[in-house]
Design an enzyme around this catalytic site. Structure first.
Site, short mmCIF file in Angstrom:
data_model
loop_
_atom_site.label_atom_id
_atom_site.label_comp_id
_atom_site.label_asym_id
_atom_site.label_seq_id
_atom_site.Cartn_x
_atom_site.Cartn_y
_atom_site.Cartn_z
N HIS A 1 0.84 -1.20 0.00
CA HIS A 1 0.00 0.00 0.00
C HIS A 1 0.88 1.26 0.00
CE1 HIS A 1 -3.65 2.35 1.32
NE2 HIS A 1 -2.69 3.14 1.77
N GLU A 2 1.80 1.32 0.94
CA GLU A 2 2.60 2.55 1.08
C GLU A 2 3.53 2.75 -0.12
OE1 GLU A 2 1.49 4.48 3.12
OE2 GLU A 2 0.52 3.22 4.63
N HIS B 1 1.69 4.44 -2.80
CA HIS B 1 1.70 5.91 -2.65
C HIS B 1 3.02 6.49 -3.13
CE1 HIS B 1 -2.01 6.68 -0.55
NE2 HIS B 1 -1.71 5.96 0.51
N HIS C 1 3.29 6.86 -6.78
CA HIS C 1 2.44 7.96 -7.21
C HIS C 1 3.14 9.30 -6.94
CE1 HIS C 1 -1.92 9.78 -6.96
NE2 HIS C 1 -1.42 9.90 -8.16
#
Ligand SMILES: [Zn+2]
Length: 705
Positions: free
Chosen positions: A494-495, A498, A501
């Protein structure tokens, strides 16, 4: 709730410029803007100039850094405001403001970050106190009328702008309008007074929660069923009893495991007292003031104001999603509740219903029995030495990247630094840090920090972005390597989602760089990447027993792990939809009775009556802090995360071709175009809910009347 803490940290650590202070969302409809082609982002790829933030600064130097950065910001903004009318250009006004905030944010990166991660208490303390002063400075600067007039007077010249530049001007004007700058003097001063009061109320609400310290004194024999490790961690009172506090971690452990229904009931009622008396009037006043401020700006209610600029655009689209979910999930959720009640009846024959203190207890018993799943067994196959490098390889493969380990000064010996290169061209793109293990004073939970953002510099080169994953994974037990729970592997994916992105942007303007997207889209790339850790082929690649790395996760365990994923997930998702609906209801009309509205919404979603003693909204601080009329964002982002992942799934999951398309169409373009357009360009069609519904175990083909 981990996703929300990560989300908050992002917002805190994200660009701290004008739009971050005035409003964190920057999405405006600009359909047809020149950058909407999927290839367009790559055109801006160019030579990179590092910002070289120093994360080894001591406290006095942090203060000097703040003084210098804030003086320079104010001096630059003064200069922009002083430009005579008639000499204004996009470059010397609109872009100059964006660049001034970008430069200040780059300089301040160590301050924002070291408050959360420095091992040195003095540095953390200094950073936190500077941050408070910095935040005041940002509010003052963003409310400057002379700068608003500068932007307004440039806009009135009517110069035709293209792409990101047109979007930047429109965004600034919208943010100024939404911060009350266009109101007549009397209304404007009322608006400012409301904003100030709202900030005081939010702080008071949080303080009441933070300082609440309550619990029960219980005899050790009352704690039957509670794991020894939890009991050992409880405070021992002088009379030999143990103190069970209502702090969330202890509370949930005891509520799930304690065999004594009487103890669970007493603890439940004690917890419902948490800050309730003090926070009820605070919340009432805050909701009333928010409504008034939205009306001053010409919106029907606060929800309309908050969603103006988000991907959802208007509350109706969100209500439609939530009500659809309610209808689709209710049958499964009802069946799940019936199973939990049946489990209770095995121990309490003839029990009429589940009490609020029964759900966690019988739910956890039922899932252990049904799934026969011991998370400890799985952990042995996820040693951190295997997981981290293999996760990075998966990201490299999917996105056409190469990560090179760097030997640079870091803030703690545990921290690793990597440089990001394009696999094909070899060009250096940016840098990220991994700070994965807990230590004293480090911020809890997990988050991705966008420390330096990509943007075009005046010499034609581009700023090299820097990000960091900060997590608190389980430390190794004596004689063992660090073994991750499957949930921790999910957190890592998940991290890093990010971080990609944040760092792969090729937007020219700082305000559109990386994860500066609308609040209801920002979790899409991270939640999309979570899907990979549920794919058997990826689990095979990631796993390797710590005693014999050649042994991957056995099929029987894999089956149990995959079965656990959707176990009783309908009730959980329905609960989230209900909370999102409650948040929207609070911000659609001022509630006469906060708790009555809460009960009504929850009952309408779940079909189960809510205990009259429940005071849940009064400790649900997301509504009072940054997520007012925004709690739906998690579900909303998830809809598109699943839609994006469906393209990977259709191409066999580990598809570099789909990964390259994803990088170009979505990651590289930040918020430089509307999120709807990003998705359409990637998917080649309008986004829809089908993949999301399948993920929830609902057949999307079923007719929905
Ligand atoms: Zn996140």
């Amino acid at each position: 709730m981990r996703f929300l803490s990560a989300f908050l940290a992002l917002a805190l650590a994200c660009p701290t410029g004008l739009h971050a202070v005035v409003s964190v969302s920057v999405n405006i409809p600009m359909a047809g803007a020149p950058l909407s082609g999927a290839q367009a982002g790559s055109a801006a790829f160019g030579a990179r100039t590092p910002a070289n933030p120093d994360f080894t600064l001591d406290a006095p130097r942090l203060d000097t850094l703040f003084q210098t950065a804030s003086q320079e910001l104010v001096r630059t903004l003064d200069g922009i405001a002083a430009i005579p009318a008639g000499q204004r250009t996009f470059q010397n006004s609109v872009l100059a403001i964006d660049n001034a905030y970008a430069k200040c944010s780059e300089a301040m990166a160590p301050v924002h970050f070291l408050g959360a991660v420095s091992p040195d208490e003095n540095i953390r303390g200094a950073a936190d106190s500077i941050r408070a002063r910095f935040s005041d400075l940002m509010v003052d600067q963003s409310m400057r009328e002379d700068l608003y007039r500068a932007v307004r007077s440039y806009a009135d010249q009517g110069e035709a702008l293209q792409g990101e530049d047109a979007r930047l001007l429109a965004m600034m004007l919208r943010d100024y309008r939404k911060s009350g700058m266009e109101l007549p003097a009397i209304e404007r001063s009322r608006y400012m007074a409301i904003e100030k009061r709202l900030s005081e109320l939010a702080q008071a609400f949080d303080k009441n929660l933070r300082e609440w310290d309550d619990g029960l004194a219980v005899r050790p024999e009352e704690l039957g069923g509670v794991p020894k490790a939890v009991v050992d961690g409880l405070e021992k009172l002088p009379d030999g009893r143990l103190r069970v506090s209502v702090e969330p971690t202890v509370y949930s452990q005891v509520m799930r495991k304690a065999d004594s229904a009487r103890l669970r009931m007493r603890l439940y009622y004690r917890r419902e007292k948490t800050a309730a008396k003090a926070n009820l009037p605070i919340m009432q006043e805050a909701l009333k003031l928010r409504h008034e401020s939205a009306r001053l700006l010409g919106y029907k209610n606060y929800a309309e104001k908050a969603l103006d600029g988000r991907m959802a655009k208007a509350p109706k689209r969100v209500w439609d999603l939530l009500l659809r979910l309610k209808k689709l999930l209710r049958p499964s959720a009802d069946a799940e509740s019936a199973e939990v009640l049946a489990r209770k009846r095995q121990e309490v024959p003839g029990a009429a219903k589940l009490q609020p203190w029964d759900m966690g207890y019988y739910g956890s018993k039922l899932s252990e029995e049904a799934l026969g799943f011991d998370p400890e067994e799985v952990r042995a196959y996820f040693p951190v030495e295997k997981i981290v490098p293999e996760t990075l390889r998966i990201y490299e493969e999917l996105l056409g990247l190469r990560f090179v380990k760097l030997d640079v000064p870091v803030w703690d010996a545990d921290v690793q630094a990597y440089e990001i290169h394009d696999a094909k061209t070899g060009e250096r793109i940016g840098r990220f840090y991994l700070d994965l293990f807990p230590r004293k004073g480090k911020r809890g939970g997990a988050a991705a920090y966008s420390l330096i953002q990509y943007r075009e510099l005046s010499d034609g080169t581009f700023r090299e972005p820097v990000s960091a994953v900060v997590a608190n994974f389980t430390r190794p037990a004596p004689g063992q390597p660090a073994l991750l729970r499957h949930g921790e592997v999910k957190t890592l994916f998940h991290e890093l989602g990010h971080v990609m992105h944040q760092t792969l942007s090729t937007t020219k303007r700082w305000s559109f760089s990386g994860s500066s997207t609308a609040q209801d889209f920002v979790e899409t790339p991270s939640q999309m990447m979570e899907n990979f850790i549920w794919q058997p082929q990826v689990i095979q690649r990631l796993s390797g027993h710590y005693q014999d790395p050649s042994k991957t996760l056995p099929q029987a365990l894999m089956d149990k792990l995959l079965a656990a994923r959707n176990y009783h997930s309908a009730s959980e998702t329905l609960g989230q939809a209900a909370m999102a609906a409650m948040d929207l209801a609070y911000h659609s009309a001022v509630p006469k009775d906060i708790l009555a509205v809460y009960r009504k919404v929850m009952e309408s979603f779940t079909g189960e009556s809510v205990d009259r003693a429940s005071t849940f909204p009064l400790r649900f601080s997301h509504i009072i802090r940054g997520y007012a009329a925004g709690y739906y964002s998690y579900l909303w982002s998830r809809v598109f995360a699943q839609d994006v992942f469906s393209a990977f799934a259709a191409a066999g999951v580990m598809s570099p071709a789909v990964g390259a398309r994803y990088r170009r169409a979505i990651l590289e373009r930040g918020s430089s175009v509307d999120e709807d357009i990003l998705l359409r360009d990637f998917l080649g069609r309008d986004p829809d809910e089908k993949a999301f519904l399948r993920w929830l175990g609902i057949d999307p083909g079923r007719p929905q009347s």
